[in-house]
Structure formats: structure tokens, C-alpha cells
Design a protein around this motif. Structure first.
Motif, short mmCIF file in Angstrom:
data_model
loop_
_atom_site.label_atom_id
_atom_site.label_comp_id
_atom_site.label_asym_id
_atom_site.label_seq_id
_atom_site.Cartn_x
_atom_site.Cartn_y
_atom_site.Cartn_z
N ALA A 239 0.83 -1.20 0.00
CA ALA A 239 0.00 0.00 0.00
C ALA A 239 0.87 1.25 0.00
CB ALA A 239 -0.94 -0.01 1.20
N ALA A 240 1.91 1.26 0.80
CA ALA A 240 2.81 2.42 0.83
C ALA A 240 3.44 2.65 -0.54
CB ALA A 240 3.89 2.23 1.89
N ASP A 241 3.84 1.57 -1.20
CA ASP A 241 4.44 1.69 -2.53
C ASP A 241 3.45 2.20 -3.57
OD1 ASP A 241 6.89 0.77 -1.59
OD2 ASP A 241 6.58 -1.29 -2.29
N ALA A 242 2.17 1.92 -3.37
CA ALA A 242 1.15 2.29 -4.36
C ALA A 242 0.64 3.73 -4.21
CB ALA A 242 -0.04 1.33 -4.27
N CYS A 243 0.94 4.38 -3.09
CA CYS A 243 0.44 5.75 -2.85
C CYS A 243 1.18 6.77 -3.70
CB CYS A 243 0.64 6.14 -1.39
SG CYS A 243 -0.51 5.37 -0.29
N PHE A 244 0.44 7.76 -4.21
CA PHE A 244 1.08 8.84 -4.95
C PHE A 244 1.68 9.87 -4.01
CE2 PHE A 244 -2.76 11.19 -4.09
CZ PHE A 244 -2.38 12.52 -4.13
N SER A 245 1.16 10.00 -2.82
CA SER A 245 1.58 11.04 -1.87
C SER A 245 2.68 10.53 -0.95
CB SER A 245 0.38 11.48 -1.03
OG SER A 245 0.80 12.15 0.13
N PRO A 246 3.82 11.23 -0.89
CA PRO A 246 4.88 10.81 0.02
C PRO A 246 4.46 10.80 1.49
CG PRO A 246 5.73 12.39 -1.58
CD PRO A 246 4.23 12.35 -1.75
N SER A 247 3.64 11.75 1.91
CA SER A 247 3.22 11.77 3.32
C SER A 247 2.28 10.60 3.62
CB SER A 247 2.57 13.11 3.69
OG SER A 247 1.35 13.32 3.03
N ASN A 248 1.46 10.21 2.66
CA ASN A 248 0.58 9.06 2.82
C ASN A 248 1.42 7.78 2.91
OD1 ASN A 248 -2.56 8.15 1.15
ND2 ASN A 248 -1.56 7.20 2.88
N ALA A 249 2.38 7.63 2.03
CA ALA A 249 3.25 6.45 2.05
C ALA A 249 4.00 6.36 3.38
CB ALA A 249 4.22 6.49 0.88
N GLU A 250 4.51 7.48 3.85
CA GLU A 250 5.25 7.50 5.12
C GLU A 250 4.34 7.10 6.28
OE1 GLU A 250 7.74 10.64 7.92
OE2 GLU A 250 7.09 11.27 5.93
N ALA A 251 3.11 7.59 6.29
CA ALA A 251 2.18 7.23 7.35
C ALA A 251 1.90 5.73 7.34
CB ALA A 251 0.87 8.02 7.21
N ILE A 252 1.71 5.16 6.18
CA ILE A 252 1.45 3.73 6.09
C ILE A 252 2.65 2.93 6.58
CG2 ILE A 252 1.03 1.80 4.49
CD1 ILE A 252 -0.72 3.80 2.86
N LEU A 253 3.85 3.38 6.27
CA LEU A 253 5.05 2.68 6.73
C LEU A 253 5.21 2.75 8.25
CD1 LEU A 253 7.59 3.63 3.93
CD2 LEU A 253 6.51 1.39 4.34
N MET A 254 4.56 3.73 8.88
CA MET A 254 4.61 3.86 10.34
C MET A 254 3.51 3.04 11.02
SD MET A 254 5.33 7.93 10.40
CE MET A 254 5.33 8.11 12.15
N LEU A 255 2.62 2.45 10.25
CA LEU A 255 1.47 1.72 10.80
C LEU A 255 1.85 0.69 11.86
CD1 LEU A 255 -1.58 1.14 10.76
CD2 LEU A 255 -1.19 -0.32 8.75
N PRO A 256 2.87 -0.17 11.66
CA PRO A 256 3.16 -1.16 12.68
C PRO A 256 3.48 -0.57 14.05
CG PRO A 256 4.25 -1.73 10.63
CD PRO A 256 3.68 -0.34 10.46
N GLN A 257 4.11 0.58 14.09
CA GLN A 257 4.44 1.15 15.41
C GLN A 257 3.22 1.73 16.11
OE1 GLN A 257 7.25 4.18 13.90
NE2 GLN A 257 6.23 5.64 15.23
N PHE A 258 2.18 2.06 15.36
CA PHE A 258 0.97 2.60 15.97
C PHE A 258 -0.06 1.51 16.30
CE2 PHE A 258 2.69 6.51 14.23
CZ PHE A 258 2.50 7.36 15.32
N THR A 259 0.21 0.28 15.90
CA THR A 259 -0.70 -0.80 16.19
C THR A 259 -0.11 -1.81 17.17
OG1 THR A 259 0.05 -2.04 14.25
CG2 THR A 259 -1.90 -0.63 13.98
N ALA A 260 1.14 -1.58 17.54
CA ALA A 260 1.82 -2.52 18.47
C ALA A 260 1.26 -2.42 19.87
CB ALA A 260 3.32 -2.23 18.47
#
Length: 154
Positions: free
Chosen positions: A133-154
Motif C-alpha cells: 500500500a505504501a508503494d502504491a500511494c502517490f503522496s509521500p506523506s501518505n506512504a510515510e504514514a502507512i510505513l509507520m502503521l506497525p508502530q501505531f498498532t503494536a
């Protein structure tokens, strides 16, 4: 009738399952642009959470308002991105406004949660594992947020 200018304060809501599959939606006005839920405040005094709840409902039909079964799944990550407004959308903002502040939220939903897109805004949807999903996003801030997902769900 003239449409009022957009407020340069918006939300980004990463909708995901417990297994970290992320919902991406395709913009109606830019078919190559896949993204999470985004949207601007309707009024200056609108709270961030209120904006997030409204935008999720408007764009996906998912109800995460207080009192709903998904309300507890909406979490303010306490992050804000400030970025230049894309030139293609600059005319939506008042003259001289060139930057937007975006507040980041996550919304955990059960796998199989139905999505009802607003066809004026989005034309397709897909659930992807978080890295894809992060790779598919056009927006860099959206991709960055998705890459941070595991730390916010731990």
C-alpha cells in the motif's frame, strides 16, 4: 455561485485491518492517484477528530463516529505533516495559500468491512498489505504514514 476556498488544514486517515491490510482508494479526478482517506476541515473551528470522522464517512461510508462500533478504532497518531499544495489543486485555496497542514489518524476495522465509495470523489478501492500500500500511494506523506502503521498498532 462561488465555492468557498478550502481551509489548508486536512486529515489523512489510514484505514487498516488488524492484519495490517490497508484500504487505498482511487481519486476520480486523477486516476493514477491511489490514497488513504483525506479531506479538509469544513470550518476553522472543526476539531481534527470531527474532520476525520466526517471524511471517512463521506469517502467510504464507514461510520466511526462516537457511539458507533468502530469509534474505538479511530486513533489520532499525534502527527502533522506540512507540505506544499500540489499546483493542480492550488486554485481551490485562497490566493497566497501554498501550504497545507495534515493531521494523521489510523482507523482499525475488521477484515471484510464494507466500503461504499462516493463516486464523485473515488472510483475504485483495494486492500493491500501495508508495504505494498505504501508503494502504491502517490503522496509521500501518505506512504510515510502507512510505513509507520506497525508502530501505531503494536
Amino acid at each position: 455561485m462561488t465555492r468557498p476556498f478550502k481551509i489548508p488544514e486536512s486529515v489523512l486517515v489510514v484505514i487498516h485491518t488488524p492484519a495490517l491490510e490497508v484500504l487505498l482508494i482511487q481519486r476520480a479526478d486523477a486516476a493514477a492517484f491511489w490514497q488513504s482517506v483525506t479531506g479538509s476541515k469544513d470550518r476553522a473551528g472543526e476539531a481534527w477528530r470531527e474532520t476525520a470522522v466526517r471524511e471517512v464517512a463521506e469517502e467510504t461510508g464507514i461510520d466511526c463516529a462516537e457511539g458507533s462500533r468502530l469509534a474505538a478504532g479511530l486513533r489520532d497518531w499525534g502527527l502533522e505533516n506540512v507540505y506544499d499544495i500540489y499546483p493542480r489543486w492550488q486554485s481551490r485555496y485562497a490566493p497566497g495559500v501554498s501550504r497545507n497542514t495534515e493531521r494523521v489518524f489510523g482507523l482499525c476495522v475488521p477484515a471484510g468491512t464494507p466500503v461504499a465509495l462516493n463516486p464523485r470523489e473515488h472510483t475504485a478501492q483495494r486492500w493491500l498489505p501495508w508495504r505494498e500500500a505504501a508503494d502504491a500511494c502517490f503522496s509521500p506523506s501518505n506512504a510515510e504514514a502507512i510505513l509507520m502503521l506497525p508502530q501505531f498498532t503494536a
